[in-house]
Design a protein around this motif. Sequence first.
Motif, PDB file in Angstrom:
ATOM      1  N   UNK B   4       0.861  -1.181   0.000  1.00  0.00           N
ATOM      2  CA  UNK B   4       0.000   0.000   0.000  1.00  0.00           C
ATOM      3  C   UNK B   4       0.899   1.233   0.000  1.00  0.00           C
ATOM      4  N   UNK B   5       0.713   2.085  -0.990  1.00  0.00           N
ATOM      5  CA  UNK B   5       1.548   3.272  -1.138  1.00  0.00           C
ATOM      6  C   UNK B   5       0.701   4.527  -1.000  1.00  0.00           C
ATOM      7  N   UNK B   6       1.141   5.410  -0.097  1.00  0.00           N
ATOM      8  CA  UNK B   6       0.445   6.685   0.113  1.00  0.00           C
ATOM      9  C   UNK B   6       1.355   7.836  -0.297  1.00  0.00           C
ATOM     10  N   UNK B   7       0.772   8.826  -0.907  1.00  0.00           N
ATOM     11  CA  UNK B   7       1.485  10.065  -1.196  1.00  0.00           C
ATOM     12  C   UNK B   7       0.565  11.244  -0.945  1.00  0.00           C
ATOM     13  N   UNK B   8       1.085  12.379  -0.444  1.00  0.00           N
ATOM     14  CA  UNK B   8       2.479  12.565  -0.012  1.00  0.00           C
ATOM     15  C   UNK B   8       2.686  12.008   1.389  1.00  0.00           C
ATOM     16  N   UNK B  87      -3.820  15.833  11.316  1.00  0.00           N
ATOM     17  CA  UNK B  87      -3.816  14.454  11.779  1.00  0.00           C
ATOM     18  C   UNK B  87      -2.826  13.651  10.929  1.00  0.00           C
ATOM     19  N   UNK B  88      -2.678  12.394  11.268  1.00  0.00           N
ATOM     20  CA  UNK B  88      -1.950  11.456  10.414  1.00  0.00           C
ATOM     21  C   UNK B  88      -2.982  10.550   9.759  1.00  0.00           C
ATOM     22  N   UNK B 109      -0.545  15.388   7.954  1.00  0.00           N
ATOM     23  CA  UNK B 109      -1.144  16.613   7.410  1.00  0.00           C
ATOM     24  C   UNK B 109      -1.297  17.640   8.518  1.00  0.00           C
ATOM     25  N   UNK B 110      -0.809  18.846   8.242  1.00  0.00           N
ATOM     26  CA  UNK B 110      -0.972  19.958   9.174  1.00  0.00           C
ATOM     27  C   UNK B 110      -1.736  21.065   8.480  1.00  0.00           C
TER      28      UNK B 110
END
Lengths: 116, 112
Positions: B4-8, B87-88, B109-110
């Motif tokens: 599983x690949x997440x970006x960014x 959050x993450x 994410x901020x």
Amino acid sequence: AQTVTQSQPEMSVQEAETVTLSCTYDTSESDYYLFWYKQPPSRQMILVIRQEAYKQQNATENRFSVNFQKAAKSFSLKISDSQLGDAAMYFCAYRFSGGSQGNLIFGKGTKLSVKP
Amino acid sequence: NAGVTQTPKFRILKIGQSMTLQCTQDMNHNYMYWYRQDPGMGLKLIYYSVGAGITDKGEVPNGYNVSRSTTEDFPLRLELAAPSQTSVYFCASSYGGGGLAFFGQGTRLTVV
């Protein structure tokens, strides 16, 4: 609704010693899975161990074992011969094996520190 | 296998901006999930999908949208970013509702 409770926000263990992390859950279902996930500072969620509720035998994976008490709705994780690399957040999680969602319900986590 | 690949991996947004978190998996899993992890908390389900073209809300869907046009991809859209969305975010997939869940590495994410 199902809930998962981890009552120990933080735990500490000496290297090579044994530590037990606690988890209780609430469900009216009889068929489900329980998991322990490890989250190191890298954020990666790593599956440590899985237990099927219909199995009476406690799951083991090398130095990791669980004490599954279905009637008490308790699912503790024992780490033997603790190593520095075991330091991480540990999350207990529940998943109902029926239904269509298949999502995991997590506890708030226990931060484990390992002292050299 | 990429899994599983997440970006960014990291992103800072200003209040009111929009963005899409990408998630792709190469395991041919039919189930995919988006979770958020707030400080000191476990993961909470935002949205999930049981197959291409099918999505449904989880526990905390407000402020988010998803789509699932292919088996591999499950993007999460934030339309009007708010500080409460700091959050993450984790994407996960499994083969069926009872299969083992595999997680991406998360997106921090901020919103400022």
